[in-house]
Motif scaffolding. Structure first.
Motif, PDB file in Angstrom:
ATOM      1  N   ASP A 153       0.768  -1.217  -0.058  1.00 31.39           N
ATOM      2  CA  ASP A 153      -0.031  -0.060   0.053  1.00 31.39           C
ATOM      3  C   ASP A 153       0.854   1.123  -0.035  1.00 31.39           C
ATOM      4  OD1 ASP A 153       1.024  -0.001   2.476  1.00 31.39           O
ATOM      5  OD2 ASP A 153      -0.820  -0.510   3.458  1.00 31.39           O
ATOM      6  N   ARG A 154       0.163   2.425   0.124  1.00 30.97           N
ATOM      7  CA  ARG A 154       0.733   3.709  -0.129  1.00 30.97           C
ATOM      8  C   ARG A 154       1.948   3.765   1.107  1.00 30.97           C
ATOM      9  NH1 ARG A 154      -1.665   9.376  -1.463  1.00 30.97           N
ATOM     10  NH2 ARG A 154      -3.228   7.699  -2.385  1.00 30.97           N
ATOM     11  N   ALA A 155       1.712   3.216   2.352  1.00 34.04           N
ATOM     12  CA  ALA A 155       2.576   3.540   3.229  1.00 34.04           C
ATOM     13  C   ALA A 155       3.926   2.738   3.060  1.00 34.04           C
ATOM     14  CB  ALA A 155       2.138   2.969   4.548  1.00 34.04           C
ATOM     15  N   VAL A 156       3.892   1.733   2.504  1.00 30.88           N
ATOM     16  CA  VAL A 156       4.901   0.836   2.016  1.00 30.88           C
ATOM     17  C   VAL A 156       5.755   1.430   0.882  1.00 30.88           C
ATOM     18  CG1 VAL A 156       5.992  -1.272   1.267  1.00 30.88           C
ATOM     19  CG2 VAL A 156       3.952  -1.403   2.857  1.00 30.88           C
ATOM     20  N   TYR A 157       4.922   2.018  -0.081  1.00 31.65           N
ATOM     21  CA  TYR A 157       5.662   2.539  -1.078  1.00 31.65           C
ATOM     22  C   TYR A 157       6.342   3.811  -0.651  1.00 31.65           C
ATOM     23  CZ  TYR A 157       2.507  -0.051  -4.410  1.00 31.65           C
ATOM     24  OH  TYR A 157       1.754  -0.986  -5.381  1.00 31.65           O
ATOM     25  N   GLN A 158       5.776   4.416   0.121  1.00 37.31           N
ATOM     26  CA  GLN A 158       6.453   5.775   0.588  1.00 37.31           C
ATOM     27  C   GLN A 158       7.558   5.616   1.411  1.00 37.31           C
ATOM     28  OE1 GLN A 158       6.207   8.835  -0.337  1.00 37.31           O
ATOM     29  NE2 GLN A 158       4.012   9.523  -0.689  1.00 37.31           N
ATOM     30  N   ARG A 159       7.431   4.453   2.143  1.00 37.10           N
ATOM     31  CA  ARG A 159       8.488   3.942   2.790  1.00 37.10           C
ATOM     32  C   ARG A 159       9.971   3.621   2.378  1.00 37.10           C
ATOM     33  NH1 ARG A 159       6.205   0.544   5.960  1.00 37.10           N
ATOM     34  NH2 ARG A 159       7.148  -1.364   4.832  1.00 37.10           N
ATOM     35  N   GLU A 160       9.513   2.949   1.262  1.00 40.69           N
ATOM     36  CA  GLU A 160      10.570   2.644   0.189  1.00 40.69           C
ATOM     37  C   GLU A 160      11.218   3.568  -0.562  1.00 40.69           C
ATOM     38  OE1 GLU A 160       9.117  -2.161  -0.434  1.00 40.69           O
ATOM     39  OE2 GLU A 160       8.513  -0.749  -2.088  1.00 40.69           O
ATOM     40  N   THR A 161      10.335   4.775  -1.101  1.00 41.60           N
ATOM     41  CA  THR A 161      11.031   5.766  -1.881  1.00 41.60           C
ATOM     42  C   THR A 161      11.887   6.636  -1.048  1.00 41.60           C
ATOM     43  OG1 THR A 161       8.835   7.064  -1.676  1.00 41.60           O
ATOM     44  CG2 THR A 161       9.079   5.776  -3.539  1.00 41.60           C
ATOM     45  N   GLY A 162      11.582   6.612   0.312  1.00 39.84           N
ATOM     46  CA  GLY A 162      12.153   7.486   1.172  1.00 39.84           C
ATOM     47  C   GLY A 162      13.459   7.065   1.507  1.00 39.84           C
ATOM     48  N   LEU A 163      13.849   5.858   1.019  1.00 37.68           N
ATOM     49  CA  LEU A 163      15.448   5.221   1.154  1.00 37.68           C
ATOM     50  C   LEU A 163      16.239   6.095   0.384  1.00 37.68           C
ATOM     51  CD1 LEU A 163      14.429   1.596   1.308  1.00 37.68           C
ATOM     52  CD2 LEU A 163      15.261   2.793   3.094  1.00 37.68           C
ATOM     53  N   LEU A 164      15.628   6.792  -0.843  1.00 33.42           N
ATOM     54  CA  LEU A 164      16.520   7.598  -1.605  1.00 33.42           C
ATOM     55  C   LEU A 164      16.968   8.899  -0.736  1.00 33.42           C
ATOM     56  CD1 LEU A 164      16.527   8.181  -5.393  1.00 33.42           C
ATOM     57  CD2 LEU A 164      16.409  10.166  -3.802  1.00 33.42           C
TER      58      LEU A 164
END
Length: 328
Positions: A132-143
């Motif tokens: 979901d969006r929470a996972v997508y955002q957590r992952e993109t935040g790694l950059l």
């Protein structure tokens, strides 16, 4: 790569007490793998040491995939307290090495891998947490968490989150059927095996599976972080998937969004593997990842995210920004 101290007793209890144990592979996590050889038999010992690793998701998804007719390693023995699992050995012929030796087989092999995904996507998703969006955002935040500080950039992180929020509705559950997403479906995790079922392909490294959008594993396969998939092969396989699965009209936009999301995440992960875990070899993949990310950002659906990158990460801070730290 020394086997864990608990391995001899575990193997003896499993009926492999006289087996030789030889190193096979490590990966980007704490997991390690050993080949177990005993009088013509062979298996693979997975060392997934707690508390860093938990082998239960791998076991659960492997059993689910096998029940649905796909080829995941069969579970031969397990000791969850020690994090030890004895699994079926699929051999050594990964897609990556096969295509290095025989590039002429590329279209045929990717055809099989795409057919497998289409088969998987016809089935109900496994009982898994949502992508979901929470996972997508957590992952993109790694950059922004790892890459940007590594190259000395102070970026607008709140605007980064807002940009992704504006495009992620394209790939959320309401936008497309939800399927089992293996999440690391690429040439180093797919084995060529002598088995008629599952298109002769053995699946590995699926313990992080989630229930999500069908485009994600296609992106993982065709925008491979570790090998160059020719653009014409990617286009042909996208068309092949569309013919097999008849996805919604916005599938290409969703593919671009998930490509950008995945590639931004991997840039962050590979930087973290260097900075935190002392594995600089992953920096050598960053030029490929930036090239893939920029291709995805060119899609009109990614305009808000592309605008953020243009404003926050200049071109000279992308492809080769960390090259001086990568091993020769």
């Amino acid at each position: 790569m020394i086997p864990p101290a608990a391995a001899p007793a575990f193997l003896a209890d499993a009926g492999w007490g006289n087996a030789a144990v030889v190193p096979l592979a490590g990966d980007a996590s704490f997991r390690r793998y050993f080949r177990v050889l005993d009088a013509g038999r062979r298996a693979v010992l997975m060392d997934a040491p707690p508390p860093q690793e938990d082998p239960r998701p791998f076991i659960s998804i492997a059993e689910h995939l096998n029940a649905d007719g796909f080829a995941a390693p069969r579970i031969l023995a397990r000791d969850l307290e020690q994090g030890l699992v004895l699994i079926e050995d699929f051999g050594d012929l990964r897609i990556k090495e096969h295509l290095e030796a025989d590039p002429s087989d590329e279209l045929a092999v990717y055809d099989r891998a795409v057919r497998l995904l289409a088969d998987l996507h016809r089935l109900p998703a496994a009982d898994l947490p949502p992508y979901d969006r929470a996972v997508y955002q957590r992952e993109t935040g790694l950059l922004t968490e790892w890459y940007c500080p590594a190259i000395g950039l102070n970026v607008d992180e709140e605007a980064y989150v807002r940009a992704w929020d504006s495009v992620l509705p394209l790939v959320e559950a309401s936008a497309s059927p939800t399927v089992t997403v293996l999440r690391d479906y690429h040439a180093e995790n797919i084995m060529l095996i002598d088995r008629a079922a599952s298109h002769g392909l053995g699946l590995l490294d699926f313990q992080d599976a989630l229930a999500g959008h069908p485009a994600y594993d296609l992106v993982s396969l065709l925008q491979d972080a570790r090998r160059d998939v020719p653009v014409d092969v990617e286009a042909a396989m996208l068309a092949h998937y569309r013919a097999l699965a008849s996805p919604p009209d916005d599938f290409d936009a969703a593919y671009a969004v998930l490509g950008a999301q995945r590639n931004a995440k991997i840039i962050g992960i590979f930087t973290r593997l260097w900075k935190r875990d002392g594995k600089p070899r992953y920096l050598s993949y960053l030029p490929r990842m930036w090239g893939l990310l920029e291709r995805d950002l060119a899609h009109p659906a990614l305009a808000p995210v592309a605008d953020w990158f243009a404003a926050n990460i200049p071109a000279d801070k992308r492809h080769h920004a960390l090259a001086e730290f990568a091993p020769a």
